[in-house]
Enzyme design. Structure first.
Site, PDB file in Angstrom:
ATOM      1  CD  GLU A   7       8.912  12.358  10.510  1.00  0.00           C
ATOM      2  OE1 GLU A   7       8.971  12.394  11.741  1.00  0.00           O
ATOM      3  OE2 GLU A   7       7.869  12.059   9.892  1.00  0.00           O
ATOM      4  CB  CYS A  40       6.898   9.984  12.314  1.00  0.00           C
ATOM      5  SG  CYS A  40       6.413  11.342  13.354  1.00  0.00           S
ATOM      6  CG  HIS A  66       6.012  10.639  17.153  1.00  0.00           C
ATOM      7  ND1 HIS A  66       5.290  11.115  18.226  1.00  0.00           N
ATOM      8  CD2 HIS A  66       7.067  11.478  17.010  1.00  0.00           C
ATOM      9  CE1 HIS A  66       5.877  12.205  18.689  1.00  0.00           C
ATOM     10  NE2 HIS A  66       6.954  12.446  17.972  1.00  0.00           N
TER      11      HIS A  66
END
Lengths: 198, 198
Positions: free
Chosen positions: A16, A114, A133
């Site tokens: 990420e 996330c 997430h």
């Protein structure tokens, strides 16, 4: 040239972090990373000088988190990547919380992906559309209008879901900072498979 | 537990390196990175201790390329990422060329992505199906059966195209080393958008 600051800590999800940083650079955004120390357990930190990612890749940050140097007067975008432990460190940091509030107040962009979306909660941002997430959905769905879209744009807050949505997240950030044409320009050379939905 | 070695150099495409490394770790593969020095211009190298990626991210390698320590007796998979300058360094390295030949001879897997596929040529692998970044197609299409599929599996040689195909490339490597079930297990938590074609 727009400028972006992307945070990194021990336990940051390195895909990420890396995809977002790299795609922003491809988009023509001057991008800098800043290390966020885990003040709760300095003895187990491997840093400085490197942040150990969630899967063990050691990345040297460009700079260290400093309230005066990391504000919305210096950057157009602040990015909070995921990785459970890294996002926890960031979400508990009063410096990160205050920076996020200031970016939003000053109408500068904040991207969270996330578990990084947990910072929206710890910074006490107002109720608005958000994603994260799935593993941290339960911590966010009561205080925000939770969505399961890959990328959610809510005025100046852009949120996304995980490693698998980082390319569309980063391309959306490039579009917001540099325009739709730039997004299209940089997409081709990355050679996504046919029928990729972003 | 299968073991993988992934090469890194100054100029390596950091998304291709990081996605492959991280996904292999998620798949349960013991993954190690090894730094390949640019012997043609040591004075401009920033390493050791870090490799500077193609878009400026500094990554600390786990180890340094050593012929005795990096062979097919130690690892089940050797990965060559792209990034024009990093791939050039690797393709010109006699150590890398000989390692690639030995992995294939010993029926161990070799993965090459993006400009990393140039090593298939410099190592003089036999004519077989291959893909690469479009920018180096002209250097490969006469000596190999060139394909534009996102991932090409040719016995023990697996090739792919660029940052946008690194997830399916890495998932294919996990499937080859650990089985289709493991590939499916690790795919869900990465949260790919609906209709992602891999």
């Amino acid at each position: 040239m727009p400028a972006a600051l992307i945070l990194i800590a021990d336990g940051t999800e390195e895909m990420e972090f890396t995809i977002t940083y790299d795609v922003l650079v491809r988009g023509g955004v001057k991008t800098t990373s800043a290390f966020v120390p885990d003040l709760s357990s300095p003895s187990v930190s491997v840093s400085p000088p490197a942040a150990k990612g969630s899967r063990g890749i050691n990345i040297i940050p460009d700079s260290y988190l400093d309230f005066g140097e990391c504000g919305p007067d210096k950057y157009d975008l602040l990015v909070i990547p995921g990785g459970a432990k890294g996002a926890e460190t960031m979400s508990k940091s009063p410096t990160v919380q205050e920076l996020v509030r200031r970016y939003i107040q000053e109408k500068k962009f904040v991207g969270m992906i996330c578990a990084g979306s947990l910072v929206a909660q710890s910074a006490k941002l107002e109720k608005q559309p958000i994603t994260s997430h799935p593993s941290v959905k339960a911590q966010l769905e009561n205080e925000f209008d939770y969505s399961e879209k890959p990328v959610v744009v809510s005025d100046y807050l852009i949120t996304s879901r995980g490693p698998g949505t980082t390319f569309p997240f980063a391309l959306t950030l490039v579009e917001l900072l540099c325009g739709k044409e730039r997004r299209e320009e940089i997409r081709g050379p990355m050679v996504f498979p046919a029928n990729t939905p972003f």
